[in-house]
Scaffold this motif. Structure first.
Motif, short mmCIF file in Angstrom:
data_model
loop_
_atom_site.label_atom_id
_atom_site.label_comp_id
_atom_site.label_asym_id
_atom_site.label_seq_id
_atom_site.Cartn_x
_atom_site.Cartn_y
_atom_site.Cartn_z
N ALA A 131 6.46 29.12 42.72
CA ALA A 131 5.10 28.77 42.30
C ALA A 131 4.37 29.99 41.75
O ALA A 131 4.60 31.12 42.20
CB ALA A 131 4.34 28.18 43.48
N ARG A 132 3.45 29.74 40.79
CA ARG A 132 2.72 30.85 40.16
C ARG A 132 1.93 31.66 41.18
O ARG A 132 1.78 32.87 41.04
CB ARG A 132 1.77 30.33 39.07
CG ARG A 132 2.40 29.55 37.93
CD ARG A 132 3.49 30.31 37.22
NE ARG A 132 3.89 29.71 35.96
CZ ARG A 132 4.76 28.71 35.81
NH1 ARG A 132 5.33 28.18 36.88
NH2 ARG A 132 5.07 28.23 34.62
N GLU A 133 1.42 31.00 42.22
CA GLU A 133 0.61 31.71 43.21
C GLU A 133 1.45 32.43 44.26
O GLU A 133 0.91 33.13 45.11
CB GLU A 133 -0.38 30.76 43.89
CG GLU A 133 0.25 29.70 44.77
CD GLU A 133 0.57 28.40 44.03
OE1 GLU A 133 0.72 27.38 44.70
OE2 GLU A 133 0.69 28.44 42.78
N HIS A 134 2.79 32.28 44.18
CA HIS A 134 3.65 32.88 45.19
C HIS A 134 4.48 34.06 44.66
O HIS A 134 5.48 34.45 45.27
CB HIS A 134 4.58 31.83 45.81
CG HIS A 134 3.85 30.86 46.67
ND1 HIS A 134 4.36 29.63 47.01
CD2 HIS A 134 2.63 30.93 47.28
CE1 HIS A 134 3.49 28.99 47.78
NE2 HIS A 134 2.43 29.75 47.95
N ALA A 135 4.06 34.62 43.53
CA ALA A 135 4.72 35.82 43.02
C ALA A 135 3.68 36.72 42.36
O ALA A 135 2.73 36.23 41.74
CB ALA A 135 5.82 35.47 42.03
N LEU A 136 3.88 38.02 42.49
CA LEU A 136 3.06 39.03 41.83
C LEU A 136 4.05 40.01 41.21
O LEU A 136 4.74 40.74 41.93
CB LEU A 136 2.15 39.73 42.85
CG LEU A 136 1.31 40.90 42.37
CD1 LEU A 136 0.29 40.46 41.32
CD2 LEU A 136 0.61 41.58 43.55
N VAL A 137 4.15 40.01 39.89
CA VAL A 137 5.19 40.78 39.19
C VAL A 137 4.65 42.17 38.87
O VAL A 137 3.55 42.31 38.34
CB VAL A 137 5.63 40.06 37.90
CG1 VAL A 137 6.69 40.88 37.16
CG2 VAL A 137 6.18 38.67 38.23
N GLN A 138 5.45 43.19 39.16
CA GLN A 138 4.99 44.57 39.00
C GLN A 138 5.93 45.38 38.11
O GLN A 138 7.12 45.08 37.99
CB GLN A 138 4.84 45.26 40.36
CG GLN A 138 6.02 45.04 41.29
CD GLN A 138 6.01 45.91 42.52
OE1 GLN A 138 5.34 46.94 42.59
NE2 GLN A 138 6.80 45.53 43.50
N SER A 139 5.37 46.43 37.50
CA SER A 139 6.18 47.38 36.74
C SER A 139 5.35 48.61 36.41
O SER A 139 4.13 48.54 36.29
CB SER A 139 6.71 46.76 35.44
OG SER A 139 7.66 47.62 34.83
N PHE A 140 6.05 49.76 36.27
CA PHE A 140 5.44 50.96 35.69
C PHE A 140 5.45 50.89 34.17
O PHE A 140 4.81 51.70 33.51
CB PHE A 140 6.25 52.21 36.11
CG PHE A 140 5.98 52.68 37.51
CD1 PHE A 140 4.91 53.52 37.77
CD2 PHE A 140 6.80 52.31 38.56
CE1 PHE A 140 4.66 53.98 39.06
CE2 PHE A 140 6.57 52.76 39.85
CZ PHE A 140 5.50 53.60 40.10
N ILE A 141 6.20 49.95 33.62
CA ILE A 141 6.36 49.81 32.16
C ILE A 141 5.51 48.63 31.72
O ILE A 141 5.89 47.46 31.92
CB ILE A 141 7.84 49.58 31.79
CG1 ILE A 141 8.75 50.60 32.48
CG2 ILE A 141 8.03 49.63 30.27
CD1 ILE A 141 10.23 50.24 32.43
N LEU A 142 4.35 48.90 31.14
CA LEU A 142 3.38 47.84 30.86
C LEU A 142 3.96 46.68 30.03
O LEU A 142 3.71 45.52 30.36
CB LEU A 142 2.14 48.44 30.18
CG LEU A 142 0.96 47.48 29.97
CD1 LEU A 142 0.51 46.84 31.27
CD2 LEU A 142 -0.20 48.23 29.30
N PRO A 143 4.75 46.93 28.97
CA PRO A 143 5.28 45.80 28.20
C PRO A 143 6.17 44.86 29.02
O PRO A 143 6.31 43.68 28.65
CB PRO A 143 6.09 46.48 27.08
CG PRO A 143 5.49 47.84 26.94
CD PRO A 143 5.07 48.22 28.32
N GLU A 144 6.76 45.35 30.11
CA GLU A 144 7.61 44.50 30.94
C GLU A 144 6.80 43.45 31.71
O GLU A 144 7.38 42.52 32.29
CB GLU A 144 8.45 45.33 31.91
CG GLU A 144 9.43 46.27 31.23
CD GLU A 144 10.37 45.56 30.26
OE1 GLU A 144 10.84 44.45 30.58
OE2 GLU A 144 10.62 46.12 29.17
#
Length: 255
Positions: A147-160
Motif C-alpha cells: 500500500a502507498r501508505e506502507h512504504a517510504l522510499v529513500q535515496s541519496f540520489i535524487l533522480p532515483e
C-alpha cells in the motif's frame, strides 16, 4: 513508557507531533543486518517500521545489502551487482558480530522475499542505493501490492526517487547538507533524512522549508533529545527499543 504500535503504521497518518523511530537495517544491533533474521527479530520485538538497503543484482533482481561489495558481511568476495540471485543466495553471513547468531547459517536476503513475508504486517523504508535501482524498487513494491501508505522510499540520489513520487509513494531524500532543498521540493519529495552530525542550521533549513526530517543513525539518548529539540520528526536507529526508552511521558511514538 512508549510502546510500539501493534498495527502497521501509515505514513500519511503520522502527525506533526508524532516521533518516528525506524529500525535501521532491521535493527542491526540485534541481529545480522539486512537479513530476514534481523527483520524477524525486529518484528517479534514489536517494531513495525523496517528499513532496508536495496541494490541491483546481475539478473535484475534486488538484493538487500548496504555495501557495494559482499566482503564485510559474508563469506564471499566481489561487487553485489556481479552476483545473480542464485549466487547471492548461496552466500553466508559472517555472524561473529552478533553472538546470539554465532554458528547459524544465514543467507543474505532478496527484497522480494522481504516484501512477501512482511506485506500487510510492517511498513517498508527501502533505500535505492544504486543508480538505476529506483524504478525496479518501486516496481517490486507495486508487484507485491504494498500500500502507498506502507512504504517510504529513500535515496541519496535524487533522480532515483522520481519513480516513487510518480507511483504515489512518499519519498525521503538523504543528505548531509542543505544544498538540495530546492531540487528536492521541486521533485515532489516531502521527507528528508539528514545525517545526525549535520549542523543544527542544516536541520533547521530543511524543517523551515516544510520537510518532515528524520535523522540517521541515532542510538544515543542525548543525541535523540537534542534532535527532538530541533524539531526533527524521528530517527533511524540500530536499536529502536533501547533508544525509545525514557521518552517524555505522553509523547506519541511510531515505530
Amino acid at each position: 513508557e512508549a510502546t510500539p504500535v501493534a498495527e502497521v503504521p501509515a505514513f500519511d497518518a503520522i502527525g506533526p507531533g508524532d516521533f518516528v523511530c525506524i529500525a535501521h537495517r532491521g535493527a542491526a544491533a540485534l541481529a545480522p543486518e539486512n537479513t530476514l533474521a534481523a527483520y524477524r527479530a525486529a518484528f517479534a520485538s514489536g517494531l513495525r517500521l523496517l528499513e532496508q538497503d536495496v541494490r541491483l543484482l546481475a539478473d535484475g533482481a534486488l538484493a538487500v545489502m548496504h555495501d557495494e561489495t559482499v566482503e564485510r558481511l559474508t563469506d564471499g568476495r566481489g561487487r553485489v551487482r556481479d552476483f545473480d540471485s542464485a549466487a547471492y543466495r548461496a552466500l553466508r553471513f559472517r555472524t561473529q558480530r552478533w553472538p546470539a547468531y554465532a554458528g547459524q547459517e544465514i543467507a543474505p536476503a532478496l527484497f522480494d522475499d522481504l516484501l512477501e513475508e512482511f506485506r500487510g504486517r510492517a511498513a517498508f523504508i527501502p533505500e535505492a542505493k544504486d543508480a538505476g535501482s529506483g524504478a525496479p524498487l518501486v516496481a517490486a513494491l507495486l508487484r507485491a501490492g504494498i500500500a502507498r501508505e506502507h512504504a517510504l522510499v529513500q535515496s541519496f540520489i535524487l533522480p532515483e526517487l522520481a519513480p516513487a513520487v510518480a507511483a504515489g509513494y512518499p519519498a525521503i531524500f538523504l543528505s548531509r547538507n542543505a544544498d538540495d532543498i530546492g531540487a528536492a521540493k521541486a521533485a515532489g519529495v516531502a521527507w528528508a533524512g539528514i545525517w545526525k552530525k549535520a549542523a543544527d542550521a542544516v536541520f533547521r533549513a530543511w524543517i523551515d522549508a516544510g520537510f518532515r526530517v528524520i535523522a540517521y543513525t541515532v542510538d544515543d539518548h542525548e543525541e535523540r533529545d537534542h534532535l527532538m529539540g530541533l524539531g526533527v520528526q524521528g530517527v533511524f536507529s540500530d536499536n529502536p527499543l533501547a533508544l525509545m526508552a525514557g521518552l517524555p511521558h505522553g509523547q506519541r511514538c511510531v515505530y
